[in-house]
Design an enzyme around this catalytic site. Structure first.
Site, PDB file in Angstrom:
ATOM      1  N   CYS A  74     101.597 115.891  70.435  1.00 25.93           N
ATOM      2  CA  CYS A  74     101.768 115.022  69.260  1.00 25.93           C
ATOM      3  C   CYS A  74     100.587 115.167  68.293  1.00 25.93           C
ATOM      4  O   CYS A  74      99.430 115.066  68.710  1.00 25.93           O
ATOM      5  CB  CYS A  74     101.891 113.574  69.717  1.00 25.93           C
ATOM      6  SG  CYS A  74     101.894 112.405  68.351  1.00 25.93           S
ATOM      7  N   CYS A  80      96.575 107.546  67.093  1.00 29.04           N
ATOM      8  CA  CYS A  80      97.534 106.478  67.407  1.00 29.04           C
ATOM      9  C   CYS A  80      97.239 105.864  68.767  1.00 29.04           C
ATOM     10  O   CYS A  80      96.824 106.562  69.692  1.00 29.04           O
ATOM     11  CB  CYS A  80      98.933 107.076  67.376  1.00 29.04           C
ATOM     12  SG  CYS A  80     100.214 106.006  68.023  1.00 29.04           S
ATOM     13  N   CYS A 162     107.525 110.487  66.394  1.00 26.67           N
ATOM     14  CA  CYS A 162     106.869 109.977  67.594  1.00 26.67           C
ATOM     15  C   CYS A 162     107.628 110.549  68.774  1.00 26.67           C
ATOM     16  O   CYS A 162     108.845 110.393  68.873  1.00 26.67           O
ATOM     17  CB  CYS A 162     106.916 108.450  67.614  1.00 26.67           C
ATOM     18  SG  CYS A 162     106.493 107.773  69.219  1.00 26.67           S
ATOM     19  N   TYR A 315     113.683  85.182  87.735  1.00 26.90           N
ATOM     20  CA  TYR A 315     113.321  85.877  86.477  1.00 26.90           C
ATOM     21  C   TYR A 315     114.431  86.880  86.117  1.00 26.90           C
ATOM     22  O   TYR A 315     114.173  88.045  85.860  1.00 26.90           O
ATOM     23  CB  TYR A 315     111.982  86.632  86.604  1.00 26.90           C
ATOM     24  CG  TYR A 315     110.808  85.839  87.145  1.00 26.90           C
ATOM     25  CD1 TYR A 315     109.970  85.124  86.282  1.00 26.90           C
ATOM     26  CD2 TYR A 315     110.516  85.828  88.510  1.00 26.90           C
ATOM     27  CE1 TYR A 315     108.875  84.405  86.778  1.00 26.90           C
ATOM     28  CE2 TYR A 315     109.425  85.105  89.007  1.00 26.90           C
ATOM     29  CZ  TYR A 315     108.619  84.397  88.133  1.00 26.90           C
ATOM     30  OH  TYR A 315     107.537  83.697  88.619  1.00 26.90           O
ATOM     31  N   GLU A 336     116.542  81.821  85.283  1.00 31.22           N
ATOM     32  CA  GLU A 336     115.710  82.322  84.182  1.00 31.22           C
ATOM     33  C   GLU A 336     115.431  81.153  83.234  1.00 31.22           C
ATOM     34  O   GLU A 336     116.277  80.278  83.071  1.00 31.22           O
ATOM     35  CB  GLU A 336     116.517  83.426  83.470  1.00 31.22           C
ATOM     36  CG  GLU A 336     116.035  83.863  82.119  1.00 31.22           C
ATOM     37  CD  GLU A 336     114.692  84.558  82.170  1.00 31.22           C
ATOM     38  OE1 GLU A 336     113.759  84.000  81.568  1.00 31.22           O
ATOM     39  OE2 GLU A 336     114.587  85.619  82.805  1.00 31.22           O
ATOM     40  N   ASP A 384     111.066  89.661  89.685  1.00 36.32           N
ATOM     41  CA  ASP A 384     110.671  90.600  88.620  1.00 36.32           C
ATOM     42  C   ASP A 384     109.988  89.800  87.505  1.00 36.32           C
ATOM     43  O   ASP A 384     110.563  89.573  86.447  1.00 36.32           O
ATOM     44  CB  ASP A 384     111.913  91.346  88.102  1.00 36.32           C
ATOM     45  CG  ASP A 384     111.557  92.442  87.101  1.00 36.32           C
ATOM     46  OD1 ASP A 384     110.347  92.666  86.860  1.00 36.32           O
ATOM     47  OD2 ASP A 384     112.476  93.067  86.539  1.00 36.32           O
ATOM     48  N   CYS A 411     105.452  94.910  86.696  1.00 31.11           N
ATOM     49  CA  CYS A 411     104.946  95.785  85.616  1.00 31.11           C
ATOM     50  C   CYS A 411     103.424  95.703  85.551  1.00 31.11           C
ATOM     51  O   CYS A 411     102.802  96.228  84.636  1.00 31.11           O
ATOM     52  CB  CYS A 411     105.578  95.405  84.279  1.00 31.11           C
ATOM     53  SG  CYS A 411     105.306  93.693  83.823  1.00 31.11           S
TER      54      CYS A 411
END
Length: 453
Positions: A74, A80, A162, A315, A336, A384, A411
């Site tokens: 890139c 960036c 991108c 979740y 949720e 999650d 995550c």
């Protein structure tokens, strides 16, 4: 005694990488973190910041290159902030992500017995993002610029391409930029808080090829909308919806609470593992569809389903995991806190004729206890959570609920490790698999299996 000064130029050998992918050089056990440097490289670097326990260096020259160093494809990579690892070969990126998990669980955590598998990567680790959120600004010569922020700033790098976005998003962005310039659309200024156009958000269906374009504006009046819609429909026949999202708050939050459909349907459709989902402009939906299918399959494999299970999906969002599992279990209960997500989950269950599902809006820990009082005892709990991990009260609820298995998707492995330490009271952490959901960046997602002791 640390004698290192700002602006010193030093030579050194990189001995490790941080979780952000920065090279680590040491002088008398004092660490210096150097972005873009790789393990085993001999480098020249300049000290740009000195702290009590560490310093930050700037890479000046690589005197001996690592065999994992590649030329970033890139042209915007050095400016960036969207990607951090393009200078590293893809196998090395996957190894670094596994190492991050090993470091947290085997070295820092009390989980020496836990199996940590290799990172599940992509065949082609480019063009994977099904959602792009592109800030809009003005250059010094009053031309519209669209792209991504410079590292650690809100300065927009004007970009034509991108390499991690869906190819179509790029084409849409370039057409929109031209239209904004030609039609003199008012552009929002972060400093003065004046102007209209703030962001353009683009979503695509990975399997459906549906295309949604959202204009995020600092107010309702968008007089050029009819012309822009007409031009976009001519240029992109697969546009299924164009929306305007109104965000008058002056914060870093991209989307506001109010959306207007300017053209087409209210939602786009896509499928994951043969389940169809309707996705609204503000639904949380995994960015990388190809890897999400692998991630969910891993989670389902860990649950070792026989068909008689009662599963709790905490979740649950718009029901992506719940509905992917529903055909393989007796009943799935999803909970949720976001009301719109639960409405979407219920609609998605109906759309797929999955009647063995129940979705409830509320806090996971409160809803679970209510279900327990009603005699619902889950065999498997799917977890999650967002980046901050689980609330302690939620972990305590799981410990009183004692399902046979907990499958925890994360995550943020650091908060997952913290939560695992609390679950250890009653659960054994059997296995973790890292999954590369965001190639070319430092993010890593993990799936972990806990079994009741």
């Amino acid at each position: 005694m640390n004698t290192i000064q700002k602006n010193d130029i030093k030579d050194g050998e990189v001995i490790d990488l941080t979780h952000e992918g920065h090279g680590v050089v040491k002088i008398d056990n004092y660490p210096i973190f150097v972005p873009n440097a790789l393990i085993d490289e001999k480098i020249e670097y300049k000290i740009i910041k000195v702290k009590k326990n560490f310093a930050i260096g700037k890479l000046m020259n690589v005197k001996q290159e690592s065999k994992e160093r590649i030329e970033p494809p890139c042209v915007y990579y050095t400016k960036c902030g969207g990607c951090q690892l393009q200078h590293m070969s893809y196998p090395a990126q996957l190894a670094m992500k596994k190492e991050q998990v090993v470091n947290l669980f085997h070295r820092k955590g009390d989980f020496k017995e836990t199996t940590i598998n290799d990172t599940v990567g992509m065949d082609n680790p480019w063009r994977y993002r099904n959602k792009s959120q592109i800030p809009v600004g003005l250059s010094h010569d009053k031309n519209v610029k669209m792209g991504f922020y410079r590292q650690r700033s809100h300065d927009i790098i004007d970009m034509d391409e991108c390499l991690i976005q869906d190819d179509q998003h790029q084409q849409v962005m370039n057409v929109v930029k031209q239209l904004f310039n030609d039609l003199k659309v008012s552009i929002y200024n972060e400093r003065s808080k004046q102007g209209l156009m703030r962001h353009v958000v683009i979503r695509t269906g990975y399997h459906s090829d549906d295309l949604m374009i959202i204009f995020v504006t600092n107010g309702k009046k968008f007089k050029q909308a009819p012309t822009i819609i007409e031009k976009l429909l001519k240029a992109f026949p697969n546009v299924t919806n164009i929306k305007q999202n109104i965000n008058k708050t002056h914060s870093n939050v991209i989307m506001g609470d109010e959306s207007i459909t300017l053209y087409g349907k209210d939602k786009i459709e896509d499928s994951l593992s043969e389940v169809t989902f309707k996705i609204s402009d503000r639904s949380f939906y995994q960015i990388n569809s190809a890897q999400t299918e692998k991630l969910y399959q891993l989670a389902i494999d860990y649950a070792q389903l026989s068909g008689d299970e009662i599963v709790l999906d905490t979740y649950c969002g718009i029901g992506t995991i719940s509905l992917s599992m529903a055909s393989q279990v007796k009943h799935v209960y999803g909970v949720e806190v976001v009301p719109e997500a639960i409405a979407d989950a219920q609609q998605n269950a109906t759309l797929n004729q999955l009647e063995n599902t129940t979705f409830v809006c509320g806090k996971a820990e409160d809803t679970i206890l209510k279900w327990q009082q009603e005699g619902i005892q889950p065999d498997v709990v799917m977890v999650d959570p967002p980046r901050k991990g689980c609330d302690e009260s939620f972990i305590q609820t799981l410990l009183t609920l004692t399902p046979q298995k907990i499958v925890y998707i994360s995550c943020n492995p650091a908060t997952q490790q913290r939560d695992a330490a609390m679950l250890q009271e009653k659960y054994k952490l059997i296995e973790i698999t890292p999954v590369d959901m965001f190639p070319q960046t430092t993010h890593v997602e993990t799936v972990a299996l806990f079994e009741l002791k």
